[in-house]
Motif scaffolding. Structure first.
Motif, PDB file in Angstrom:
ATOM      1  N   LEU A   1       3.329   5.745   5.088  1.00 23.40           N
ATOM      2  CA  LEU A   1       3.219   4.465   4.376  1.00 23.40           C
ATOM      3  C   LEU A   1       4.231   4.408   3.232  1.00 23.40           C
ATOM      4  CD1 LEU A   1       1.686   1.802   4.064  1.00 23.40           C
ATOM      5  CD2 LEU A   1       0.057   2.971   2.593  1.00 23.40           C
TER       6      LEU A   1
ATOM      7  N   ALA B   1       2.016  -2.266   2.941  1.00 27.64           N
ATOM      8  CA  ALA B   1       3.404  -1.831   3.078  1.00 27.64           C
ATOM      9  C   ALA B   1       4.361  -2.763   2.335  1.00 27.64           C
ATOM     10  CB  ALA B   1       3.789  -1.754   4.550  1.00 27.64           C
TER      11      ALA B   1
ATOM     12  N   HIS C   1       9.412   1.507   9.614  1.00 26.50           N
ATOM     13  CA  HIS C   1       8.452   0.484  10.053  1.00 26.50           C
ATOM     14  C   HIS C   1       7.305   1.112  10.829  1.00 26.50           C
ATOM     15  CE1 HIS C   1      12.160  -1.838   9.406  1.00 26.50           C
ATOM     16  NE2 HIS C   1      11.341  -2.775   9.009  1.00 26.50           N
TER      17      HIS C   1
ATOM     18  N   TRP D   1      -2.274   3.105  11.502  1.00 26.96           N
ATOM     19  CA  TRP D   1      -2.748   3.402  10.157  1.00 26.96           C
ATOM     20  C   TRP D   1      -4.266   3.523  10.121  1.00 26.96           C
ATOM     21  CZ3 TRP D   1      -1.675   4.978   5.379  1.00 26.96           C
ATOM     22  CH2 TRP D   1      -2.637   4.774   4.406  1.00 26.96           C
TER      23      TRP D   1
ATOM     24  N   PRO E   1      -2.123  -1.728   6.216  1.00 20.44           N
ATOM     25  CA  PRO E   1      -0.884  -2.465   6.388  1.00 20.44           C
ATOM     26  C   PRO E   1      -1.144  -3.667   7.304  1.00 20.44           C
ATOM     27  CG  PRO E   1      -0.824  -0.360   7.557  1.00 20.44           C
ATOM     28  CD  PRO E   1      -2.195  -0.512   7.011  1.00 20.44           C
TER      29      PRO E   1
ATOM     30  N   ASP F   1       7.492   3.624   4.637  1.00 18.89           N
ATOM     31  CA  ASP F   1       7.568   2.199   4.961  1.00 18.89           C
ATOM     32  C   ASP F   1       7.897   1.384   3.722  1.00 18.89           C
ATOM     33  OD1 ASP F   1       7.070   2.589   7.577  1.00 18.89           O
ATOM     34  OD2 ASP F   1       5.127   1.591   7.647  1.00 18.89           O
ATOM     35  N   ARG F   2       7.355   1.821   2.597  1.00 20.52           N
ATOM     36  CA  ARG F   2       7.529   1.060   1.365  1.00 20.52           C
ATOM     37  C   ARG F   2       8.871   1.318   0.712  1.00 20.52           C
ATOM     38  NH1 ARG F   2       3.542  -1.190  -0.931  1.00 20.52           N
ATOM     39  NH2 ARG F   2       4.547  -0.906  -2.922  1.00 20.52           N
TER      40      ARG F   2
END
Lengths: 193, 560
Positions: free
Chosen positions: B231, B159, B240, B253, B155, B234-235
């Protein structure tokens, strides 16, 4: 189904039990990843991190923790009864465990809905992301545990477990106690500290 | 123990099988297929690197406008190609080939067990594996294109990239679940289902290697899963965790990813080491040199593998003291690795070598692993790594250990166990041609990459000709690409040999290689339940050329 045969192997332990223990080892690493991320992110946001009591209803969740610990106790008592050949005791123990586990989930859902109503969601802040991810994955584990317990309960009604072989109950027990233990850690670091 | 050979339906026997041998062979076919897919992806991107901006002949017209325009590759497609090449090779070819295929087929046979401890879990593992590959590859058919952030998926890019990246994340979570099911199964089987007399220190090296590999898988994979889930959130959920704009940590990460992915390189090499140990001992007609040392070396590598992940992050601005710690722990891995290398040499020393295709590939493994290991020491050193980081030097290094190491070991395993799997041998002359071409083309492809790297050639760049300091290196890029095509085409020889030998290969008996380990006491191919009677084990797996014995091998299950 399978023919009756011994699952006791060279290690002197039933394969199914060994498999569950190994699975739990991987589960520990899974929660370690999540908790590790939580610790890192919380330390990066010490200033704006809300004091646990300011947002969360600690007495309610404290009661919920109590329910979960009780559910471990009812499962242990049920298993002990089953191993003595007291089948009704096993069934009552399993039933109470399922009841307490479901109650835990209901209270957690209620807690979530209150928090979301107050504006705390998974995307509202880093605090919200961490809170819902950690407690959510634990809740998912409780849900899996309740479903597994229901399967074991049905099998116990069919008389599948004998004093000699109650491995199915022991395996779900291992998992259930593990989920309980994870909750005690999560309750401490998310709600109390 | 003799199992009833009841008639099974075709579906139960070959598709939804719970027999470890069938599942192993399913893994073998599937992973070899993905090996070809991954190779094809690599050849596509090699064309771009050698002839940037030139339309690709013939194939160029086949691809849609979103990938190539007029046969000229688009940069976005190039990014997807190198990402998917690495992902396919690592997650869908090498790990499941070494662990899924050989682990499944060989482990129960070598420990004298009728099957794995959890046959249905075993089947489930396969049925998580191949759909995960389909999910990842389906990214090529969605509008945003396949994942294009490198297999490391750093990321913030990973992301915010398109749908293909989401598919990739889901696929990696699925294949991780498959690996975990396998690991639990191998560990339980090896601990609990060994035949009488099969003590832990009578187990063949392949079993030891799969055992330790499974420990790594069990403890490292869940951490990757947790990172992938964050992740994914986040997507898709607006968190965040890894995005600094919302207070997240991009470096978090990298720590979580490498906490899995460094041990994962040992997941990819340790089973190869086990296979090669068995092959070298058998075809040297000598006991493995330093059996206990070999076992402890595997354990040492596995343990050290967990405390070195930071060496992938020397450039991340970490505290130099931490960097030095990671440098020292990384360099320590040279010790157990050297123990293994010297012991393989010691095994071959003054042996009666039989240069079968399996043996040639095993020797290639040892020599290529040494080159890959030595180039690894360069990068373990923080000061040197600052210069080499993210250049073709690391690309050369990883291919020397992954292709030169793992793939040659896998080839050795295929030639060695093919007779046990199908009751027929692979064609030896074709095998040797395949080996010679692969070995030469492999070195021509990957050795010059070290030179490119020292020349400052960055990895993952679309067009080297854009950089003045790389233009004079372009002939090397052309040479690499031509060698890569030879390497790719050479694999078709293995494919032809494989398919041909399934039907017309020379038929063999129980023990064509005159080997000691238990799988060679079962019929070729073994029936359901493996052994006619449960074998009893009387000695270690490598009792070759005992003085005063008429035959130069002594099977583990022979009473006297």
């Amino acid at each position: 189904m399978e023919q009756v045969e011994s699952h006791i192997g060279q290690m002197g332990v039933d394969s199914r039990k060994l498999g569950v223990w190994l699975f739990l080892a991987s589960e520990i690493m899974f929660f370690t990843g999540l908790i590790g991320a939580y610790i890192v992110l919380r330390f990066a946001h010490l200033q704006e991190w809300p004091h646990p009591g300011a947002v969360l209803n600690i007495p309610l969740t404290g009661f919920n923790t109590f329910l979960l610990i009780c559910s471990s106790a009812t499962l242990v008592l049920g298993l002990a009864a089953g191993q003595r050949g007291y089948r009704e005791g096993l069934q009552v123990g399993l039933f109470l465990t399922i009841l307490l586990g479901s109650l835990f989930l209901l209270i957690q859902m209620k807690e979530y809905s209150i928090l979301i109503h107050e504006g705390l969601t998974i995307s509202s802040s880093m605090y919200g992301s961490c809170f819902f991810t950690l407690t959510g994955f634990h809740g998912a584990h409780v849900l899996v545990g309740v479903i597994w317990l229901i399967v074991v309960f049905i099998r116990s009604m069919q008389g599948k477990y004998t004093p000699e072989d109650s491995m199915g109950v022991e395996c779900v027990g291992l998992y259930w106690h593990f989920v309980d233990l994870v909750w005690i850690i999560l309750f401490t670091i998310v709600y109390l500290i | 123990m003799s199992e009833s050979h009841q008639k099974q339906s075709f579906l139960r026997k070959y598709i939804f099988s719970v027999d470890h041998k069938t599942i192993g062979i399913q893994f073998l076919f599937t992973t070899l297929f993905f090996f070809l897919v991954g190779g094809a992806l690599a050849l596509l991107l090699r064309w771009q690197l050698a002839y940037p901006g030139k339309p690709m002949p013939v194939l160029g017209q086949v691809f849609p406008e979103s990938m190539m325009v007029g046969g000229i590759m688009l940069p976005e497609f190039y990014n997807a190609l190198f990402t998917m090449h690495a992902s396919v090779m690592i997650f869908f070819a090498i790990i499941p080939l070494l662990v899924g295929a050989f682990g499944n087929f060989v482990v129960p046979l070598q420990i004298g067990a009728p099957d794995m401890a959890f046959p249905r879990l075993n089947m489930l593992s396969y049925w998580f594996f191949w759909p995960s590959a389909i999910v990842a590859l389906s990214g090529f058919f969605v509008q945003s294109g396949a994942a294009a952030t490198g297999w490391t998926a750093y990321p913030p890019l990973s992301a915010i990239e398109g749908t293909g990246q989401t598919l990739w994340v889901v696929a990696v979570i699925m294949v991780g679940a498959s690996s975990l099911m396998g690991a639990i199964n191998y560990l339980t089987t090896i601990l609990n289902m060994r035949a009488p007399g099969m003590g832990l220190f009578r187990m063949p090296m392949t079993v030891w290697a799969i055992f330790i590999t499974s420990v790594i898988t069990l403890l490292a994979t869940p951490v990757l899963t947790s990172a992938m889930i964050m992740l994914l959130f986040d997507r898709t959920m607006g968190t965040h965790f890894f995005l600094s704009e919302g207070g997240g940590h991009v470096l978090l990460w990298q720590h979580l990813f490498w906490f899995y992915s460094h041990p994962a390189v040992y997941i990819m090499i340790l089973p190869g080491m086990g296979i090669v140990s068995d092959v070298i001992s058998t075809f040297s007609r000598k006991p493995i040199f330093g059996y206990h040392a070999m076992v402890y070396a595997i354990m040492g590598i596995a343990f050290l593998g967990f405390i070195v992940w930071g060496h992938h992050m020397f450039q991340s601005g970490m505290n130099p003291t931490v960097g030095t710690t990671f440098m020292l722990s990384t360099m320590l891995i040279a010790v157990p690795s050297a123990i293994k290398t010297f012991n393989w040499l010691g095994t071959m020393w003054r042996g009666t070598l039989r240069f079968t295709s399996a043996m040639l590939n095993a020797i290639a493994f040892v020599s290529m692993f040494v080159i890959g290991g030595l180039s690894g020491i360069f990068m373990a050193s923080t000061a040197v790594d600052m210069y080499f980081h993210d250049t073709y030097f690391i690309v050369g290094h990883i291919h020397y250990v992954l292709f030169g190491g793992s793939m040659f070991a896998a080839f050795a395993g295929v030639y060695y166990w093919f007779p046990k799997m199908f009751g027929r041998k692979l064609n030896e002359p074709l095998g040797k041609i395949h080996f010679a071409l692969t070995f030469i083309a492999f070195n021509c492809t990957f050795f010059p990459m070290h030179i490119l790297g020292i020349g400052g050639h960055m990895r993952r760049i679309y067009d080297p000709m854009q950089y003045t300091h790389l233009q004079h290196l372009q002939p090397i890029n052309v040479f690499i690409t031509l060698s890569a095509f030879v390497l790719g085409v050479s694999q078709l020889i293995l494919l032809v040999n494989f398919v041909k030998s399934l039907k017309w290969g020379e038929k063999v008996g129980k023990n064509p290689w005159e080997s000691n380990t238990l799988e060679w006491q079962a019929p070729s191919p073994p029936g359901h339940g493996n052994f006619e009677t449960t074998p009893t084990v009387y000695r270690g797996p490598y009792e070759y050329s005992e003085p005063g014995r008429s035959s130069d091998f002594h099977p583990q299950s022979e009473a006297a």
